[in-house]
Design an enzyme around this catalytic site. Sequence first.
Site, PDB file in Angstrom:
ATOM      1  N   HIS A   1     -28.568  40.803  41.849  1.00 35.27           N
ATOM      2  CA  HIS A   1     -27.135  41.081  41.731  1.00 35.27           C
ATOM      3  C   HIS A   1     -26.363  40.407  42.854  1.00 35.27           C
ATOM      4  O   HIS A   1     -26.775  40.450  44.013  1.00 35.27           O
ATOM      5  CB  HIS A   1     -26.882  42.598  41.791  1.00 35.27           C
ATOM      6  CG  HIS A   1     -27.399  43.340  40.602  1.00 35.27           C
ATOM      7  ND1 HIS A   1     -28.736  43.633  40.437  1.00 35.27           N
ATOM      8  CD2 HIS A   1     -26.756  43.832  39.506  1.00 35.27           C
ATOM      9  CE1 HIS A   1     -28.893  44.288  39.287  1.00 35.27           C
ATOM     10  NE2 HIS A   1     -27.711  44.417  38.719  1.00 35.27           N
TER      11      HIS A   1
ATOM     12  N   LYS B   1     -33.353  39.294  35.190  1.00 42.40           N
ATOM     13  CA  LYS B   1     -31.972  39.750  35.013  1.00 42.40           C
ATOM     14  C   LYS B   1     -31.117  39.203  36.147  1.00 42.40           C
ATOM     15  O   LYS B   1     -31.508  39.276  37.316  1.00 42.40           O
ATOM     16  CB  LYS B   1     -31.915  41.275  34.998  1.00 42.40           C
ATOM     17  CG  LYS B   1     -30.507  41.849  34.846  1.00 42.40           C
ATOM     18  CD  LYS B   1     -30.569  43.372  34.875  1.00 42.40           C
ATOM     19  CE  LYS B   1     -29.165  43.977  34.867  1.00 42.40           C
ATOM     20  NZ  LYS B   1     -29.212  45.444  35.004  1.00 42.40           N
TER      21      LYS B   1
END
Length: 413
Positions: free
Chosen positions: A129, A156
């Site tokens: 992230h 991700k």
Amino acid sequence: MKRPNICIPITDRTRDRITKRAEAFAGMPADMVEWRIDFFAGYEREIVSLARELKHILAGKKLVATLRTVQEGGEENGSRLDYRALLTELAGSGDVDFVDVEIRRGSEIVTEVVRAARETGTKIIGSYHDFGQTPPQQKIVEMLNQARELGVDAGKFACMPSSEEEQGRRDVDVLLAATEEMKERHPHFPLITMSMGEQGRDSRKYGGLYGSEVSFASAGAVSAPGQIALGELIDIFDNIYSGQRHIFLIGFMGVGKSTISNELRRITGRREVDTDARIVQREGCSIPHIFEEKGELYFRRLETDMIDGLGTLPPAIISCGGGMALRDLNVKKLRALGEVVLLTATPETVYGRVKDSTDRPLLNGNMNVPYIKELMEKRRPFYERAATIVVPTDGKSVAHIAEEIARKCNVKK
């Protein structure tokens, strides 16, 4: 084109409310449920047994267990838990389908969680992230590849686009391009990518067109900025992945899209749609007025958004505005819905067709062959990348061109 799975989050704090939320989610049309453990205010020792209960309640839906700290976009409450021990225990319990582990935690922790998961068949999502920016495309690809090399089952990547509209749109395009590049390099490695915040909503809607396999939606509370409501996202996916086989006509202004579209309607019996006319009707004013009052960027956004509704139509002949194919996202959406036919003509032919027109805002003050040629050359690479079929129009009758398109698109008349 593969339709992405939709995941909705549980963000409640107490065991009772968490299980009630799961019961409600069990009947919703989502594929996956993410339990955000950092919201849970109960004892750490309860977590694995609660995960087991959730898995039972959710029946056929996949359960993702995620623990985040504030630095990772989570709740302060999550910092009290032993990240490494808890994720390793969850991975080894077999009580969840996926465990999300932040790769910034380091290879040692990620490897330990992966090793524990191998004993039970639990899948590991390696996440990264960036809440401050959208990194360069190559950096995104490198981080996703790092996750792959650590042995996780899916990579991700989530990042924040600029709050400035035009730069934010470019940032989203960077994220989507990185997704596509990584998918082309490693087609069998599942990816989950998103651009966060309101500016990043397009990535949640259309990431599947670039290779992202999961989109996170909200069903009540959101777990990340920019999540789209479940019902809205389902409607968008229904449109994009409808399988409708439209014929899209693209090309520079004046190549004859509207005229040929009309002839195709006549010989095929299909409905005829003009994207510019559709926008004019929706906005209640002319395209030159839209350009003058709100600018080209606003108009291009209207084009992108307008495509979504085309998936609900039966197979049609759709004449696209001259700039429709300039954005890669538009092209992805068009190709998902049908054949993209590029009509071509020489600058001289185009000038002859448009020289008396007053509704070509890009040619205002530049109605001449050299300028048309220059603009056509700028757009040519975009048109050629977009097209699945190319049909020259110079020296051909409208009927001949329409017959050729119908034949190449395998449309029965």
